[in-house]
Enzyme design. Structure first.
Site, PDB file in Angstrom:
ATOM      1  N   HIS A 151     -20.355 -51.998  22.628  1.00 36.91           N
ATOM      2  CA  HIS A 151     -19.704 -51.742  23.919  1.00 36.91           C
ATOM      3  C   HIS A 151     -20.582 -52.288  25.035  1.00 36.91           C
ATOM      4  O   HIS A 151     -21.696 -51.823  25.257  1.00 36.91           O
ATOM      5  CB  HIS A 151     -19.489 -50.240  24.098  1.00 36.91           C
ATOM      6  N   LYS A 172     -20.712 -52.165  34.799  1.00 34.67           N
ATOM      7  CA  LYS A 172     -20.894 -53.408  34.029  1.00 34.67           C
ATOM      8  C   LYS A 172     -19.808 -54.424  34.361  1.00 34.67           C
ATOM      9  O   LYS A 172     -20.100 -55.598  34.626  1.00 34.67           O
ATOM     10  CB  LYS A 172     -20.884 -53.094  32.518  1.00 34.67           C
ATOM     11  N   ASP A 190     -16.083 -55.126  27.674  1.00 34.10           N
ATOM     12  CA  ASP A 190     -15.751 -53.884  26.975  1.00 34.10           C
ATOM     13  C   ASP A 190     -16.238 -53.865  25.536  1.00 34.10           C
ATOM     14  O   ASP A 190     -16.930 -52.954  25.127  1.00 34.10           O
ATOM     15  CB  ASP A 190     -14.242 -53.609  27.018  1.00 34.10           C
ATOM     16  N   ARG A 256     -42.739 -52.296  37.430  1.00 30.78           N
ATOM     17  CA  ARG A 256     -42.716 -52.989  38.726  1.00 30.78           C
ATOM     18  C   ARG A 256     -43.375 -54.358  38.657  1.00 30.78           C
ATOM     19  O   ARG A 256     -43.250 -55.160  39.581  1.00 30.78           O
ATOM     20  CB  ARG A 256     -43.403 -52.123  39.786  1.00 30.78           C
TER      21      ARG A 256
END
Length: 323
Positions: A151, A172, A190, A256
């Site tokens: 998915h 998404k 999907d 970071r």
């Protein structure tokens, strides 16, 4: 779109190829045992039973599709009839998927009789043995390759296949739509069917039912090819990078610098994984674009994070020397 699909997350699918599939693909002639065409082929390796025809059956691979070419049949013609019958009977084991005679050569009656007795499909092609073996091996490798359905969303960003994962409703599909508007290509939304074509190479595509479709909550299902043209979609793409979207967590320490390289295993292949926190104001499409470009730079040998750390270390060492 969920009502259209049974979603499977990281479930490796068992694929099968029947003798009937091979006949249809290569237009093979059926000599006998038409009722046994549902025999399955489970391995990609083929076999030419030369040693077995000479009488050595100690390591006979009955799970493989057997090929008989000009050399094998010419050798059998040199043997007495009783010996030919005995060898062909031992060749035609009930476990065999099938036997295929190449070059359109005449099939010995002893072979036809042995195949009929053991319900082994006996086929024939006009192609030379080597050429047919090459084509058949390529076909079997594609059909029997390990496959899973995930998915997510798969897009082609600057030539990099990016698999976008995340919880339902994280954004998404909306991110994929923005990427398409910015000139990138949609492969699947999907549900992404992923096939391991070879070691460390994964290829993603969309199920036929939802190909070129994108689901946007509040808007519904849209056809990307119809709206944006054929240049906005593609059927399949090698997957190089995985980006996981997740809701911003205040207490979590996110990378970071970009030095912590996460990996994600799909089928038997590990891919680089980036976790991108989502919150209002972050332009996810731009972030994914930059991630794809940065991945390409790393492949070409330039890593900005490592360069920064190296320069920082050199600066600190110079400062220490001055003191």
């Amino acid at each position: 779109m969920q009502s259209l699909l049974v979603r499977r997350f990281f479930i490796v699918l068992s694929r099968r190829v029947t003798v009937k599939d091979i006949i249809k693909q290569f237009h093979l002639e059926i000599i006998c045992s038409k009722h046994a065409l549902n025999h399955t082929v489970t391995v990609t390796d083929l076999y030419r039973p030369g040693l077995e025809l000479a009488g050595f059956f100690n390591h006979y691979p009955v799970e493989r599709l057997q090929l008989l070419g000009r050399t094998e049949l010419a050798f059998m013609q040199s043997l007495p009839s009783a010996m030919k019958e005995e060898r062909f009977k031992r060749i035609c084991q009930p476990e065999l998927p099938c036997i295929c005679v190449t070059r359109g050569l005449p099939v010995p009656e002893e072979l036809i009789q042995a195949a009929q007795e053991n319900n082994v499909p006996l086929l024939r092609t006009s192609m030379p043995t080597t050429r047919f073996a090459s084509k058949l091996t390529n076909y079997l490798e594609k059909r029997l390759a390990p496959t899973t359905t995930i998915h997510g969303v798969l897009v082609d960003v600057h030539g990099v296949g990016v698999l976008i994962l995340g919880d339902s409703g994280i954004g998404k599909s909306e991110t994929a739509l923005e990427l398409v508007k910015r000139g990138h290509l949609l492969i699947a939304d999907d549900a992404v069917e992923i096939t391991q074509l070879e070691e460390d190479m994964l290829e993603g595509s969309a199920p036929e039912l939802i190909r070129y479709l994108l689901e946007i909550r509040g808007l519904g299902i849209i056809n990307i090819m119809t709206l944006f043209g054929a240049g906005a979609v593609r059927d399949k793409k090698k997957i190089s990078l995985v980006i996981r979207l997740e809701s911003w967590q205040e207490k979590r320490q996110y990378d970071r610098l970009g030095l912590d390289e996460e990996r994600m295993k799909i089928v038997d292949t590990e891919l680089p994984l980036l976790t991108v926190p989502v919150r209002p104001g972050r332009n996810l499409a731009v972030i994914i674009e930059v991630a794809a470009m940065n991945y390409r730079l790393k492949v070409m040998g330039y890593d900005a994070a490592k360069q920064f750390v190296q320069k920082l270390s050199e600066t600190i060492e110079e400062a220490d020397d001055i003191e």
